[in-house]
Design an enzyme around this catalytic site. Structure first.
Site, PDB file in Angstrom:
ATOM      1  N   ILE A 153       0.824  -1.203   0.000  1.00  8.95           N
ATOM      2  CA  ILE A 153       0.000   0.000   0.000  1.00  8.95           C
ATOM      3  C   ILE A 153       0.859   1.253   0.000  1.00  8.95           C
ATOM      4  CG2 ILE A 153      -1.710   1.314   1.307  1.00  8.95           C
ATOM      5  CD1 ILE A 153      -2.870  -1.347   2.268  1.00  8.95           C
ATOM      6  N   ASP A 172      11.439   2.417   5.785  1.00  3.67           N
ATOM      7  CA  ASP A 172      10.992   1.056   6.054  1.00  3.67           C
ATOM      8  C   ASP A 172      12.103   0.330   6.793  1.00  3.67           C
ATOM      9  OD1 ASP A 172       8.610  -0.846   4.528  1.00  3.67           O
ATOM     10  OD2 ASP A 172      10.237  -1.867   5.562  1.00  3.67           O
ATOM     11  N   ALA A 229      -3.918   4.935   8.085  1.00  6.49           N
ATOM     12  CA  ALA A 229      -4.868   3.939   7.586  1.00  6.49           C
ATOM     13  C   ALA A 229      -4.267   2.546   7.746  1.00  6.49           C
ATOM     14  CB  ALA A 229      -5.203   4.210   6.116  1.00  6.49           C
ATOM     15  N   ASP A 255      -8.335   6.352   9.981  1.00  7.63           N
ATOM     16  CA  ASP A 255      -9.332   5.360   9.588  1.00  7.63           C
ATOM     17  C   ASP A 255      -9.382   4.209  10.582  1.00  7.63           C
ATOM     18  OD1 ASP A 255     -11.252   4.333   7.564  1.00  7.63           O
ATOM     19  OD2 ASP A 255      -9.756   2.741   7.308  1.00  7.63           O
ATOM     20  N   GLU A 260     -12.202   0.413  18.688  1.00 12.29           N
ATOM     21  CA  GLU A 260     -13.210   0.785  17.705  1.00 12.29           C
ATOM     22  C   GLU A 260     -14.594   0.314  18.148  1.00 12.29           C
ATOM     23  OE1 GLU A 260     -11.983  -0.606  13.875  1.00 12.29           O
ATOM     24  OE2 GLU A 260     -10.192   0.677  13.837  1.00 12.29           O
ATOM     25  N   HIS A 283     -12.958   2.840   9.599  1.00 13.66           N
ATOM     26  CA  HIS A 283     -12.212   1.668   9.130  1.00 13.66           C
ATOM     27  C   HIS A 283     -12.703   1.230   7.744  1.00 13.66           C
ATOM     28  CE1 HIS A 283      -9.648  -1.804  10.895  1.00 13.66           C
ATOM     29  NE2 HIS A 283      -9.452  -1.705   9.609  1.00 13.66           N
ATOM     30  N   ILE A 284     -12.749   2.185   6.819  1.00 12.73           N
ATOM     31  CA  ILE A 284     -13.303   1.915   5.486  1.00 12.73           C
ATOM     32  C   ILE A 284     -12.288   2.122   4.372  1.00 12.73           C
ATOM     33  CG2 ILE A 284     -15.694   2.443   6.094  1.00 12.73           C
ATOM     34  CD1 ILE A 284     -14.963   5.261   4.647  1.00 12.73           C
ATOM     35  N   GLY A 286     -10.245   0.293   2.895  1.00 12.54           N
ATOM     36  CA  GLY A 286     -10.282  -0.752   1.878  1.00 12.54           C
ATOM     37  C   GLY A 286     -11.676  -1.149   1.460  1.00 12.54           C
TER      38      GLY A 286
END
Length: 402
Positions: A153, A172, A229, A255, A260, A283-284, A286
């Site tokens: 991603i 990374d 996200a 997100d 939650e 949490h949307i 994806g």
């Protein structure tokens, strides 16, 4: 045929894959289930499909040994006790690629909206104000996007950001090949110091817990924007609230959250609620029609390949064996303890029952070994009982005929 149980409204594309492969014993549930109902639904199940809300722990794997394989119709797998599944001979699959584009598009959209201060402008219009000032509003072109976690991603976000003229740097823990003109930086602090927008795409777990805290948020450029996200545990929400309230940061989009809501009617409990220039989504990232269809198909295909041919390529907790064509009358899938002499023991058992080995493919991982063996001869209940009864065996199944 294997009994297939799918929870949490798995997309119909997944069900279609199973039916096209000849599997018709399929039970579907539109949501996760309370513990007692979940146990009732799992009785006799061989293939289990879940999303993020259904948790499969060690006790469930012990209680339901009929479960042969689990599919997570999402990216994350932390809702499954992967070690317990592995020790029980249960491979777990997920969908690491299918919603990549959906998440990347939302992140880029949020970056543009926050740079332009759209959330607070939108709110003021709804409240009856017509504030046309350009103060604090910026173009994305020429700004620096810092990507923390340059995986599937993160790298896609960087590619999309470059298309609107942003400069991309990334950090990374592993060396990654840059895409486009993206440039790697050696430390998180270096990334934070030069980024106008920081987007997080790291896994959960102890190593990433609260990586964005009071100290690291203070290392960001004044007026910078933070987007998360990835996982709810990677941002210290109280520290972020302080940075936003003091206008140290220019905005944020989240997100995912440490805790939650459990249902659509339960409100989010967060100090970020109501802050200007903050985007909060449930949490949307994806959750698009395209991604859910792709996920349904991708995971179901992996589950079908395992049941039909023993293929475990892409399993997150299991020795990975690629697809191979049948070369005998039957195929035996044998999961065993990873100890010296295991393969020889299996071969001797097969020979004792008059089975001729046509081909074998073996791979090990940690405590277990996994071997796919094609044989000529009759693999009847007596043979399977003998293989399963041997102390070296963890699980032994016949592949479904193709």
């Amino acid at each position: 045929m294997a009994q297939i149980v799918l929870f949490e409204n798995v997309h119909p594309s997944g069900v279609a894959v199973f039916r096209d492969a000849g599997f018709n014993d399929i039970a579907t549930y539109s949501s996760s289930l309370p513990p007692a109902e979940l146990r009732a639904a799992l009785a006799g199940a061989e293939v289990v499909g879940i999303r993020s809300r259904t948790h499969l722990d060690a006790a469930l794997f012990k209680e339901f040994p009929s479960v042969r394989v689990v599919g997570c119709f999402c990216i994350g797998t932390n809702q499954v006790d992967l070690d317990s599944a592995m020790r029980g001979g249960v491979p777990v699959f997920n969908a690491p690629f299918s919603n990549t584009r959906s998440v990347a598009e939302l992140v880029l959209a949020e970056a543009i909206l926050l740079l332009r201060r759209v959330p607070e402008k939108n709110e003021r219009v709804h409240q009856g104000h017509w504030d046309k000032t350009a103060t604090g509003a910026y173009e994305a072109r020429g700004k620096t996007l810092g990507v923390v976690g340059y995986g599937n991603i993160g790298s896609q976000v960087g590619t999309l950001a470059e298309s609107v003229g942003m400069r991309v740097v990334f950090h990374d823990v592993e060396a990654k090949l840059p895409l486009g003109n993206a440039r790697a930086v050696s430390t998180l602090a270096e990334l934070l110091a030069q980024s106008d927008v920081v987007t997080l795409h790291v896994p959960g777990g102890r190593s990433t817990e609260n990586i964005m805290n009071a100290e690291t948020l203070a290392q960001m450029k004044p007026g910078a924007i933070l987007i998360n996200a990835s996982r709810g545990t990677v941002v210290d929400i109280d520290a972020l609230h302080a940075a936003l309230s003091s206008q140290r940061l220019g905005g944020a989009a989240l997100d995912v959250f440490p805790v939650e809501p459990k249902s659509k009617d339960e409100p989010l409990a967060s100090p970020l609620v109501g802050l200007p220039n903050v985007i909060l989504t449930p949490h949307i990232a994806g959750s698009t029609q395209e991604s859910q269809e792709n996920i349904g198909r991708e995971v179901a295909e992996k589950l079908v390949r395992f049941i039909q041919s023993g293929t475990t390529k892409g399993a997150v907790n299991f020795p990975e064996l690629p697809f191979t064509e049948y070369s005998g009358a039957a195929r035996i899938l044998h999961i065993h303890k990873n100890v010296p002499g295991a393969l020889g023991t299996l071969d001797n058992l097969l020979a004792e029952h008059g089975l001729n080995i046509c081909s074998q493919n073996l791979q090990t991982r940690g405590e277990i070994g996994y071997v796919v063996t094609d044989v000529d001869g009759e693999v009847n209940d007596k043979v399977m009982a003998a293989l399963r009864a041997h102390p070296i065996t963890i699980r032994c199944e016949k592949a479904a005929s193709l």
